[in-house]
Enzyme design. Structure first.
Site, PDB file in Angstrom:
ATOM      1  N   GLY A  20       0.791  -1.332   0.012  1.00 49.10           N
ATOM      2  CA  GLY A  20      -0.238   0.015   0.118  1.00 49.10           C
ATOM      3  C   GLY A  20       0.872   1.265  -0.047  1.00 49.10           C
ATOM      4  N   PRO A  36       4.802  -5.202  -0.496  1.00 43.66           N
ATOM      5  CA  PRO A  36       4.884  -3.941  -1.460  1.00 43.66           C
ATOM      6  C   PRO A  36       4.871  -4.275  -2.842  1.00 43.66           C
ATOM      7  CG  PRO A  36       6.881  -4.539  -0.617  1.00 43.66           C
ATOM      8  CD  PRO A  36       6.224  -5.596   0.085  1.00 43.66           C
ATOM      9  N   GLY A  37       4.105  -3.587  -3.563  1.00 43.89           N
ATOM     10  CA  GLY A  37       4.248  -3.644  -5.085  1.00 43.89           C
ATOM     11  C   GLY A  37       4.741  -2.551  -5.546  1.00 43.89           C
ATOM     12  N   ARG A  86      -4.101   2.844 -16.172  1.00 42.11           N
ATOM     13  CA  ARG A  86      -4.592   3.957 -14.928  1.00 42.11           C
ATOM     14  C   ARG A  86      -5.263   5.067 -14.965  1.00 42.11           C
ATOM     15  NH1 ARG A  86      -1.164   5.454 -11.317  1.00 42.11           N
ATOM     16  NH2 ARG A  86      -2.263   4.616  -9.733  1.00 42.11           N
ATOM     17  N   TYR A 101      -8.583   5.474 -13.047  1.00 42.84           N
ATOM     18  CA  TYR A 101      -8.526   6.005 -11.944  1.00 42.84           C
ATOM     19  C   TYR A 101      -8.260   7.644 -12.243  1.00 42.84           C
ATOM     20  CZ  TYR A 101      -6.904   1.415 -10.912  1.00 42.84           C
ATOM     21  OH  TYR A 101      -6.531  -0.027 -10.864  1.00 42.84           O
ATOM     22  N   CYS A 118     -10.682   4.033 -29.088  1.00 40.09           N
ATOM     23  CA  CYS A 118     -12.009   4.633 -29.758  1.00 40.09           C
ATOM     24  C   CYS A 118     -13.039   4.997 -28.286  1.00 40.09           C
ATOM     25  CB  CYS A 118     -12.906   4.000 -30.606  1.00 40.09           C
ATOM     26  SG  CYS A 118     -12.847   2.284 -30.192  1.00 40.09           S
TER      27      CYS A 118
HETATM   28  N1  LLP Z   1      -1.149  -6.965  -0.950  1.00 45.30           N
HETATM   29  C1  LLP Z   1      -2.538  -6.841  -1.289  1.00 45.30           C
HETATM   30  C2  LLP Z   1      -3.467  -7.813  -0.471  1.00 45.30           C
HETATM   31  C3  LLP Z   1      -3.112  -6.210  -2.201  1.00 45.30           C
HETATM   32  O1  LLP Z   1      -4.320  -6.328  -2.644  1.00 45.30           O
HETATM   33  C4  LLP Z   1      -2.218  -5.203  -2.906  1.00 45.30           C
HETATM   34  C5  LLP Z   1      -2.645  -4.371  -3.950  1.00 45.30           C
HETATM   35  C6  LLP Z   1      -0.901  -5.149  -2.558  1.00 45.30           C
HETATM   36  C7  LLP Z   1      -0.348  -6.125  -1.500  1.00 45.30           C
HETATM   37  C8  LLP Z   1       0.227  -4.322  -3.266  1.00 45.30           C
HETATM   38  O2  LLP Z   1      -0.110  -2.988  -2.841  1.00 45.30           O
HETATM   39  P1  LLP Z   1       0.703  -1.758  -3.329  1.00 45.30           P
HETATM   40  O3  LLP Z   1       1.886  -2.107  -2.714  1.00 45.30           O
HETATM   41  O4  LLP Z   1       1.380  -2.109  -4.716  1.00 45.30           O
HETATM   42  O5  LLP Z   1      -0.111  -0.551  -3.202  1.00 45.30           O
HETATM   43  N2  LLP Z   1      -4.223  -1.162  -9.908  1.00 45.30           N
HETATM   44  C9  LLP Z   1      -4.158  -0.054  -8.864  1.00 45.30           C
HETATM   45  C10 LLP Z   1      -3.650  -0.597  -7.589  1.00 45.30           C
HETATM   46  C11 LLP Z   1      -4.344  -1.948  -7.113  1.00 45.30           C
HETATM   47  C12 LLP Z   1      -3.820  -2.466  -5.703  1.00 45.30           C
HETATM   48  C13 LLP Z   1      -4.559  -3.831  -5.604  1.00 45.30           C
HETATM   49  N3  LLP Z   1      -3.888  -4.457  -4.520  1.00 45.30           N
HETATM   50  C14 LLP Z   1      -3.508   0.978  -9.441  1.00 45.30           C
HETATM   51  O6  LLP Z   1      -2.777   1.087 -10.626  1.00 45.30           O
HETATM   52  O7  LLP Z   1      -3.153   2.164  -8.689  1.00 45.30           O
END
Ligand code: LLP
Length: 413
Positions: A238, A273-274, A312, A316, A342
């Site tokens: 997150g 983390p992603g 994105r 969003y 389109c």
């Molecule tokens: N863990 C869980 C259970 C999650 O659902 C997520 C992201 C993460 C970890 C990783 O979160 P991060 O560190 O990346 O914030 N497509 C959207 C973001 C969707 C996130 C979904 N879950 C965007 O482009 O902003």
């Protein structure tokens, strides 16, 4: 990329980007291995020896070379589907390095997740608890499970990517958690090993993340008093990044806050983390295909990438910094930078003051390493774009452009 690789002079990157665009054509994703390494190391070091595991959230970018790089750095994995579990396994993650989350796990997913013996299956509901137990009993194994709790905390992020409020579909209300942990402990097929919380994505203030951590620590302590001893607390992902230059939480400070909240319990901290690991490491190269002016109204810069490559902005209304690769003489203008799809929502930027550009100019769209290529699709029969990994002054294509034949290969007339 600029923010994380200050040592690479802009003209060097520009030359690399030009060479990549010539070789791979546009649109094309480019990732910087150095930026991913730096982001991982920052998080890892900030734990300062406290027991922890970083489970990279594959959903952000599961391209094999990206995940392979994170594996080589010592990362563990967070998978959100069986596909992601299998990608992690193929790249050498051990089952006990993988956590599996997902709000609607199918029977087949549960069956296989149980048989693999993952570090934890994160349980989303009482019904799912039951289904995992049944499958584990049938397989005569004990499944390691963590309960995903919904702490009803506002992550103050975009409503589409907030997950920790009781109006969101994720997890179980935290008040119900003690009873469900008791239930898990009583089941033959389950071993409760952890508690999991994930309140949203692109979170730019520390307070909600810290509060969520405190909530699961308090839960774990209450459970311990009842004789239910957990092994880890999974604080989810997150952490946000700065798309527009506005201040965000320092990743090391975030880790220190989690450790401060957890230290008293002595429990291992897991994070997922992603975005923070891969987001700033990626750019999208795209070429201007048209410039058009409606008299007295809008000016459109039309590029060869659209919502198919990067969803994105359309999904969003997300902001991404965009720059021409080379500056030209000519007046700035207020433009919409739009894609070729389109759909009116297919715009990367609206009413943005932008340098003068002409047809064939290359543009760089920043901070697309997370949820860029991973969310790409093939609407309009647009083949998936290539991806390139830069490492220092070297680069290589890590995914070539899909061909139309490949795109059609599953179909019969
Ligand atoms: N863990 C869980 C259970 C999650 O659902 C997520 C992201 C993460 C970890 C990783 O979160 P991060 O560190 O990346 O914030 N497509 C959207 C973001 C969707 C996130 C979904 N879950 C965007 O482009 O902003």
């Amino acid at each position: 990329m600029a923010a994380t690789t200050p040592s690479t002079p802009p003209q060097v990157r520009a030359a690399q980007f030009r060479a990549i665009a010539a070789a791979a054509a546009t649109p094309c994703y480019v990732y910087d291995a150095g930026a991913i390494r730096a982001a991982y190391t920052t998080l890892d070091r900030a734990f300062d020896g406290y027991p922890h595991a970083i489970h990279y959230a594959l959903k952000a970018n599961s391209s094999l070379a990206v995940v392979r790089l994170l594996h080589s750095l010592g990362s563990h994995a967070d998978a959100n589907s069986l596909g992601e579990v299998d990608v992690a396994l193929r790249l050498g993650f051990r089952p006990d390095q993988i956590v599996f989350t997902g709000v609607g796990k199918s029977a087949a997913e549960i069956d296989r997740a149980v048989s693999l013996g993952l570090l934890a299956i994160n349980v989303e509901s009482p019904g799912e608890l039951d289904r995992i137990d049944q499958r584990a009993v049938a397989q005569q194994v004990k499944a390691r499970v963590a309960l995903r709790v919904n702490p009803d905390i506002d992550a103050r992020s975009h409503p589409h990517i907030s997950t920790g409020l009781k109006s969101n579909k994720f997890g179980v209300p935290i008040d119900e958690a003690p009873a469900l942990f008791r239930e898990m402990s009583s089941r033959r097929g389950l071993v409760p090993v952890g508690a999991h919380v994930h309140i949203g994505s692109q979170i730019t203030t520390l307070d909600p993340l810290h509060k969520a951590a405190q909530a699961v620590v308090a839960l774990a302590q209450a459970l311990r008093e009842e004789g239910i001893a957990l092994q880890h607390l999974d604080m989810g992902g997150g952490l946000g990044i700065s798309y527009d230059g506005a201040p965000v939480v320092d990743p090391a400070e975030y880790v220190r806050a989690l450790v401060a909240a957890t230290r008293g319990s002595g429990l291992k901290v897991a994070i997922e983390p992603g975005r923070v690991l891969v987001g700033p490491a990626g750019v999208l190269l795209t070429r201007v295909v048209d410039v058009k002016q409606f008299p007295g109204a809008k000016r459109f810069v039309v590029v060869d990438a659209g919502m198919t490559e990067l969803m994105r902005p359309a999904l969003y209304n997300a902001y991404h910094r965009i720059e021409p690769l080379a500056r030209r003489d000519g007046p700035e203008a207020t433009v919409d930078i739009v894609g070729p799809i389109c759909e009116s929502t297919d715009a990367y930027a609206r009413d943005r003051v932008f340098p003068h550009v002409e047809v064939d100019d290359l543009l760089v769209v920043y901070d697309v390493g997370a949820y860029g290529a991973a969310m790409g699709h093939t609407y309009l029969r647009r083949p998936l774009p290539p991806e390139v990994m830069i490492d220092g002054d070297q680069w290589r294509i890590i995914r070539r452009r899909q061909t139309l034949d490949e795109l059609l290969a599953l179909e019969t007339e």
